[in-house]
Scaffold this motif. Structure first.
Motif, mmCIF file in Angstrom:
data_model
loop_
_atom_site.group_PDB
_atom_site.id
_atom_site.type_symbol
_atom_site.label_atom_id
_atom_site.label_comp_id
_atom_site.label_asym_id
_atom_site.label_seq_id
_atom_site.Cartn_x
_atom_site.Cartn_y
_atom_site.Cartn_z
ATOM 1 N N ARG A 94 10.388 10.515 7.474
ATOM 2 C CA ARG A 94 11.809 10.601 7.836
ATOM 3 C C ARG A 94 12.325 9.266 8.338
ATOM 4 O O ARG A 94 13.451 8.851 8.034
ATOM 5 C CB ARG A 94 12.017 11.676 8.908
ATOM 6 C CG ARG A 94 11.873 13.094 8.416
ATOM 7 C CD ARG A 94 12.417 14.094 9.423
ATOM 8 N NE ARG A 94 11.754 14.025 10.714
ATOM 9 C CZ ARG A 94 10.681 14.724 11.045
ATOM 10 N NH1 ARG A 94 10.106 15.536 10.150
ATOM 11 N NH2 ARG A 94 10.145 14.623 12.254
ATOM 12 N N GLN A 95 11.497 8.602 9.128
ATOM 13 C CA GLN A 95 11.919 7.357 9.755
ATOM 14 C C GLN A 95 11.894 6.175 8.794
ATOM 15 O O GLN A 95 12.710 5.262 8.894
ATOM 16 C CB GLN A 95 11.017 7.054 10.960
ATOM 17 C CG GLN A 95 11.111 8.058 12.087
ATOM 18 C CD GLN A 95 12.467 8.009 12.775
ATOM 19 O OE1 GLN A 95 13.031 6.944 12.962
ATOM 20 N NE2 GLN A 95 12.992 9.169 13.142
ATOM 21 N N LYS A 96 10.940 6.166 7.874
ATOM 22 C CA LYS A 96 10.739 5.029 6.969
ATOM 23 C C LYS A 96 10.684 5.529 5.524
ATOM 24 O O LYS A 96 9.638 5.447 4.860
ATOM 25 C CB LYS A 96 9.450 4.277 7.323
ATOM 26 C CG LYS A 96 9.356 3.817 8.769
ATOM 27 C CD LYS A 96 10.350 2.714 9.101
ATOM 28 C CE LYS A 96 9.909 1.381 8.596
ATOM 29 N NZ LYS A 96 10.831 0.286 9.022
ATOM 30 N N PRO A 97 11.777 6.058 5.001
ATOM 31 C CA PRO A 97 11.742 6.688 3.678
ATOM 32 C C PRO A 97 11.434 5.729 2.534
ATOM 33 O O PRO A 97 11.019 6.172 1.460
ATOM 34 C CB PRO A 97 13.144 7.289 3.535
ATOM 35 C CG PRO A 97 14.002 6.495 4.472
ATOM 36 C CD PRO A 97 13.122 6.156 5.623
ATOM 37 N N ASP A 98 11.633 4.431 2.744
ATOM 38 C CA ASP A 98 11.379 3.464 1.678
ATOM 39 C C ASP A 98 9.978 2.851 1.750
ATOM 40 O O ASP A 98 9.632 2.001 0.915
ATOM 41 C CB ASP A 98 12.422 2.337 1.733
ATOM 42 C CG ASP A 98 13.825 2.855 1.466
ATOM 43 O OD1 ASP A 98 13.958 3.807 0.674
ATOM 44 O OD2 ASP A 98 14.783 2.319 2.055
ATOM 45 N N ALA A 99 9.193 3.269 2.721
ATOM 46 C CA ALA A 99 7.848 2.708 2.897
ATOM 47 C C ALA A 99 6.793 3.622 2.286
ATOM 48 O O ALA A 99 6.944 4.846 2.257
ATOM 49 C CB ALA A 99 7.549 2.500 4.376
ATOM 50 N N GLN A 100 5.716 3.016 1.789
ATOM 51 C CA GLN A 100 4.539 3.794 1.431
ATOM 52 C C GLN A 100 3.895 4.326 2.707
ATOM 53 O O GLN A 100 3.921 3.672 3.755
ATOM 54 C CB GLN A 100 3.510 2.938 0.699
ATOM 55 C CG GLN A 100 3.817 2.642 -0.741
ATOM 56 C CD GLN A 100 2.592 2.080 -1.470
ATOM 57 O OE1 GLN A 100 1.448 2.338 -1.092
ATOM 58 N NE2 GLN A 100 2.842 1.299 -2.507
#
Length: 238
Positions: free
Chosen positions: A114-120
């Motif tokens: 939720r916090q880092k949707p663009d991260a693996q």
């Protein structure tokens, strides 16, 4: 307690200080520490969630193998989340033999996504923690799975788990006095798609005097799978 605290900002990470967060978990509060990458390496869109060894034997997120694994990932440009399973430290609840702990991990991963949707999101774990990570890996589909001294052959039902089919590293000490290395090797060899296996000679379960070797094994093992530092998602060996 906030139900969904914010992931620390990049500015906080640049200070080089771990950030403590309290997450809402299925058994109550989950105590966690978020750390950013080393300041002198390329930053990557990658968060690794690391699981600690057996709570009933004193395992916590501060275990040296866990923190060295985190360090190896920080030096590779990743952020990490270490957390205490239920009943450990300030995490609420009680030990649940890997079942509730898997739910704790699911909750932490959901928060990170939720916090880092663009991260693996990657999963890692040491000993009991590696079993918990493995147990949910096929379901959660991390970008990579790192297992250190997995307790194969110790009654955890490894053969009942749906095997992970993504990039996967297993690191095993050859003089492990807790986990039988031969049972780990046999389990790996029996998988249809076996992970990369790194054996470290003359190494005990807790990697006494071999923590630097562990760091090197993790850094070398994950390097081909790191997302590009520019955020494009392309793999790089840099």
């Amino acid at each position: 307690m906030s139900a969904d605290p914010s992931f620390p900002s990049d500015d906080a990470f640049l200070e080089g200080k771990p950030a403590s967060v309290t997450l809402a978990g299925p058994a109550g509060a989950i105590e966690a520490i978020v750390e950013g990458p080393e300041p002198d390496v390329p930053r990557r869109p990658l968060v690794a969630v690391i699981c600690h060894p057996l709570p009933t034997e004193g395992g916590t997120m501060h275990n040296k193998v866990v923190t060295m694994t985190a360090r190896a990932l920080h030096q590779s440009g990743a952020s990490t989340v270490r957390f205490n399973f239920r009943g450990v430290g300030a995490s609420e609840g009680s030990f649940d033999d890997g079942n509730g702990e898997a739910d704790d991990l699911r909750a932490v991963v959901a928060w990170v996504r939720r916090q880092k949707p663009d991260a693996q999101v990657w999963l890692a774990g040491f000993s009991f923690g590696s079993y918990v990570a493995y147990k949910v890996a096929a379901e959660l589909k991390p970008g990579m799975l790192v297992m250190i001294a997995p307790p194969a052959g110790r009654g955890y039902g490894f053969d009942e788990v749906t095997p992970f089919d993504g990039p996967w590293l297993v690191v095993q000490g050859e003089a492990d006095e807790v986990v039988d290395p031969q049972k780990v090797y046999a389990w790996v060899d029996g998988l249809a798609q076996p992970p990369e296996l790194v054996r470290i000679p003359d190494t005990s379960h807790f990697f006494h005097r071999r923590l630097m070797d562990l760091r090197g094994a993790v850094k070398n093992g994950v390097r081909p799978y790191l997302p590009a530092a520019d955020g494009s998602g392309d793999r790089t060996d840099a």
